[in-house]
Design an enzyme around this catalytic site. Structure first.
Site, PDB file in Angstrom:
ATOM      1  N   HIS A 113       0.879  -1.176   0.000  1.00  0.00           N
ATOM      2  CA  HIS A 113       0.000   0.000   0.000  1.00  0.00           C
ATOM      3  C   HIS A 113       0.917   1.227   0.000  1.00  0.00           C
ATOM      4  O   HIS A 113       2.036   1.159   0.526  1.00  0.00           O
ATOM      5  CB  HIS A 113      -0.834  -0.055   1.286  1.00  0.00           C
ATOM      6  CG  HIS A 113      -1.905   0.982   1.408  1.00  0.00           C
ATOM      7  ND1 HIS A 113      -1.633   2.281   1.747  1.00  0.00           N
ATOM      8  CD2 HIS A 113      -3.248   0.898   1.258  1.00  0.00           C
ATOM      9  CE1 HIS A 113      -2.776   2.960   1.806  1.00  0.00           C
ATOM     10  NE2 HIS A 113      -3.771   2.135   1.512  1.00  0.00           N
ATOM     11  N   ASP A 131       3.156  -4.665   7.944  1.00  0.00           N
ATOM     12  CA  ASP A 131       1.941  -3.879   7.770  1.00  0.00           C
ATOM     13  C   ASP A 131       0.782  -4.853   7.958  1.00  0.00           C
ATOM     14  O   ASP A 131       0.482  -5.668   7.081  1.00  0.00           O
ATOM     15  CB  ASP A 131       1.929  -3.255   6.366  1.00  0.00           C
ATOM     16  CG  ASP A 131       0.604  -2.560   6.046  1.00  0.00           C
ATOM     17  OD1 ASP A 131      -0.356  -2.691   6.849  1.00  0.00           O
ATOM     18  OD2 ASP A 131       0.521  -1.896   4.992  1.00  0.00           O
ATOM     19  N   GLN A 159      -4.363  -5.371   6.872  1.00  0.00           N
ATOM     20  CA  GLN A 159      -5.312  -6.324   6.276  1.00  0.00           C
ATOM     21  C   GLN A 159      -5.167  -7.726   6.880  1.00  0.00           C
ATOM     22  O   GLN A 159      -5.811  -8.663   6.424  1.00  0.00           O
ATOM     23  CB  GLN A 159      -5.102  -6.401   4.754  1.00  0.00           C
ATOM     24  CG  GLN A 159      -5.260  -5.079   4.025  1.00  0.00           C
ATOM     25  CD  GLN A 159      -6.682  -4.547   4.045  1.00  0.00           C
ATOM     26  OE1 GLN A 159      -7.640  -5.271   4.334  1.00  0.00           O
ATOM     27  NE2 GLN A 159      -6.837  -3.268   3.756  1.00  0.00           N
ATOM     28  N   LYS A 194     -10.366  -0.876  10.609  1.00  0.00           N
ATOM     29  CA  LYS A 194     -10.526  -2.075   9.776  1.00  0.00           C
ATOM     30  C   LYS A 194     -10.844  -3.298  10.634  1.00  0.00           C
ATOM     31  O   LYS A 194     -11.058  -4.392  10.130  1.00  0.00           O
ATOM     32  CB  LYS A 194      -9.263  -2.310   8.940  1.00  0.00           C
ATOM     33  CG  LYS A 194      -9.001  -1.206   7.909  1.00  0.00           C
ATOM     34  CD  LYS A 194      -7.911  -1.603   6.958  1.00  0.00           C
ATOM     35  CE  LYS A 194      -7.250  -0.420   6.271  1.00  0.00           C
ATOM     36  NZ  LYS A 194      -8.090   0.231   5.264  1.00  0.00           N
ATOM     37  N   CYS A 198      -4.805   2.610  -3.583  1.00  0.00           N
ATOM     38  CA  CYS A 198      -3.547   3.107  -3.004  1.00  0.00           C
ATOM     39  C   CYS A 198      -2.416   2.113  -3.224  1.00  0.00           C
ATOM     40  O   CYS A 198      -1.556   1.934  -2.361  1.00  0.00           O
ATOM     41  CB  CYS A 198      -3.696   3.426  -1.516  1.00  0.00           C
ATOM     42  SG  CYS A 198      -4.869   4.726  -1.199  1.00  0.00           S
TER      43      CYS A 198
END
Lengths: 419, 149
Positions: free
Chosen positions: A136, A213, A216, A239, A377
């Site tokens: 991202h 990261d 997700q 999220k 993104c």
């Protein structure tokens, strides 16, 4: 009778099916454009269960005060709730200590914090930061900026046509020059799940730190940061069914301790004079200014909520919907899936022959189906697949086979218009 | 069907399928590039202006049906118009897609009126207006890259 029971099960009462939890999310009960809302934009942000909304509103109605300062009762309560939430995050990630849990504005700020506070102090010309092609923008740009400032070099692990990391290329890019591997656990644009244990072990083998990261990942799977052995992990509350404007940076205590502060201000100091300031202990050293108190407390409520259901149950449910969705979408004429990795989580990214994703997005919206269209993104991913954008349906614990069916019906309307 | 037929009118679908004046004008004397950073759409407008009139105009790029059709209809409309008329059309088209066709609509818009439905879709207005901003920048000789931001 036995046959009838089995049939009832196949009609949606499967033991893995969690879609009944949609009833906990007030927003999902509405109609949009005269049609029942089908929300499939969960990789952008998830909806909030009533328990989270209630916690945030109760905080403002009953406990609102600033944290870590006043001696009055409300301030003590607010501080207690805020720190209780930090403990919930610690337990959720199985971190060793709450000193390792820093509240940030979100994943983006958490990555920027490490890039600035660690990178600016440590990186020098000749050093390398390794990222992947599927990052991202928030895990590309902060590293680009710090490389420009320090003279270090940014290296990129390529991906194959399925959207999987090229592991051979990864190993050849890895060297003693590599100081940081900053890698997504799950691609937001493709759904690819990366083999974190292997990546982390090999990066540590050359002495590099690893930042994951987890934006997700955290909503879709149980994570144990100690077992994973990553040095940093970033994720966003919004999220994970929590409020916007708050996120978490997990960092190993020794690593965080060695880092300079990120921002200066209130709450991050021990003593201040015009000659010299000493900094607060972890994690406050990295939390300058009044934090998003209600947001952090709301995140705690979200963690309670998903823990009540169970992250493994959520992962199993979403895997089943993903499998169903993949099969249903592939049956749509002219549809091409972007991201066909063997291991995927939560994301169905696709293009339709002859129709721009934005037109798909607008027409399915007319049928009450909310999906995301655009570059997500992740412009390098779009360039890699030589497409300007994709349409993306993304899943949550409340997603159902009926949601997928509604999307497929709406896609047939796209065909009618553009036929 | 009717709701989105208002947006995706037959003229728009036709110009999306068969864009007119597509490509790059080799002997252009005015040109500009435009991008929509939100969605990655890109458009290049090339014009040849002779004696204050648009003698030729083309557009190139990749975008959604709304942006492709908007650029295609724009080039058709601009052909043979004076620079001054082109600037006026820009203003009228801007009014149309931001306020809709309910109010007073400039009659000279002609076929461009099919884009009136875009006003109902705030996220799609930029798709329709990008080519116009880019055309205006080309006429004005602006060196700044055009974006919809």
């Amino acid at each position: 009778m036995h046959i009838q029971t089995a049939k009832a099960a196949s009609n949606g009462a499967d033991s893995w099916d969690l879609s009944r939890y949609a009833a906990d999310f007030p927003i999902l009960a509405q109609q949009v454009r005269g049609k029942p809302l089908v929300y499939l934009d969960n990789a952008a942000t998830t909806q909030k269960p009533a328990a989270v909304i209630r916690t945030v509103s109760e905080f403002y109605e009953q406990h609102n005060s600033n944290v870590h300062r006043g001696v009055h009762l409300l301030s003590q309560r607010a501080t207690q709730l805020y720190e209780d939430s930090r403990e919930k995050v610690r337990a959720f990630l199985n971190a060793a200590s709450t000193k390792e849990i820093v509240f940030t504005r979100g994943t983006t700020e958490a990555i920027n914090l490490v890039a600035s506070a660690w990178g600016r102090e440590t990186l020098k010309p000749g050093d390398e930061v390794l990222i992947s092609w599927m990052e991202h923008h928030s895990n590309i740009v902060p590293w680009q900026m710090v490389c420009q400032q320090t003279g270090a070099t940014l290296k990129v692990i390529p991906i194959n046509d399925a959207g999987e990391l090229d592991l051979k290329a990864f190993e050849s890019l890895l060297s003693t020059r590599t100081k940081m591997l900053a890698i997504t656990a799950v691609s937001n644009a493709l759904g690819t799940v990366n083999p974190l244990p292997t990546l982390i072990e090999k990066a540590h083998g050359v002495g590099a730190l690893v930042l994951v990261d987890g934006a997700q990942l955290i909503p879709h799977a149980a994570v144990d940061v100690q077992a994973l052995d990553c040095d940093f992990l970033a994720f966003s509350s919004h999220k994970l069914y929590g409020p916007t404007g708050v996120g978490v940076l997990y960092g190993k205590e020794a690593g965080l301790h060695a880092m300079a502060p990120y921002q200066g201000g209130g709450d991050m100091i021990r003593t201040v004079s015009f000659e010299r300031t000493t900094y607060a202990a972890l994690p406050n050293k990295f939390e300058a200014g009044t934090p998003n108190i209600a947001g952090a407390i709301g995140l705690g409520a979200a963690i309670d909520y998903v823990s009540g259901i169970g992250m493994n149950a959520i992962a199993q449910h979403e895997a089943a919907i993903l499998e169903y969705g993949t099969a249903q979408l592939l049956a749509v004429p002219g549809l091409r899936m972007i991201g066909t990795a063997k291991r995927k989580a939560g994301v169905l990214s696709f293009v339709l022959e002859g129709v721009h994703p934005h037109d798909i997005g607008t027409i399915v919206d007319m049928h009450g189906v909310a999906i995301r269209t655009g570059h997500h993104c992740a412009q390098p991913v779009m360039d890699r697949f030589r497409i300007p954008a994709t349409a993306r349906a993304s899943l949550a614990l409340y997603s159902s086979r009926a949601d997928i069916d509604a999307l497929v019906r709406a896609l047939s309307k796209v065909k009618e218009v553009f036929g | 069907m009717s709701e989105f037929r208002e947006l995706y009118q037959e003229v728009i679908l036709d110009h999306n399928r068969n864009p007119r004046n597509f490509g790059v004008l080799e002997d252009a004397n005015r040109f500009a590039d435009g991008t929509n950073p939100l969605c990655g759409d890109k458009v290049k407008i090339t014009l040849r202006v002779e004696d204050g009139k648009i003698a030729a105009v083309r557009f190139d790029g990749m975008g959604c049906a709304i942006s492709t059709a908007s650029a295609s209809v724009m080039t058709e409309t601009l052909l043979g118009k004076s620079e001054e008329d082109a600037q006026k059309l820009f203003e009228s088209f801007h009014d149309l897609i931001t306020h809709g066709s309910a109010g007073e609509v400039d009659k000279s818009l002609g076929k461009l009126k099919v884009f009136g439905g875009v006003s109902e879709y705030p996220t799609r207005i930029k798709c329709a207006i990008l080519c116009w901003h880019t055309m205006k920048a080309a006429l004005d000789g602006s060196q700044e890259p055009v974006t919809t931001e």
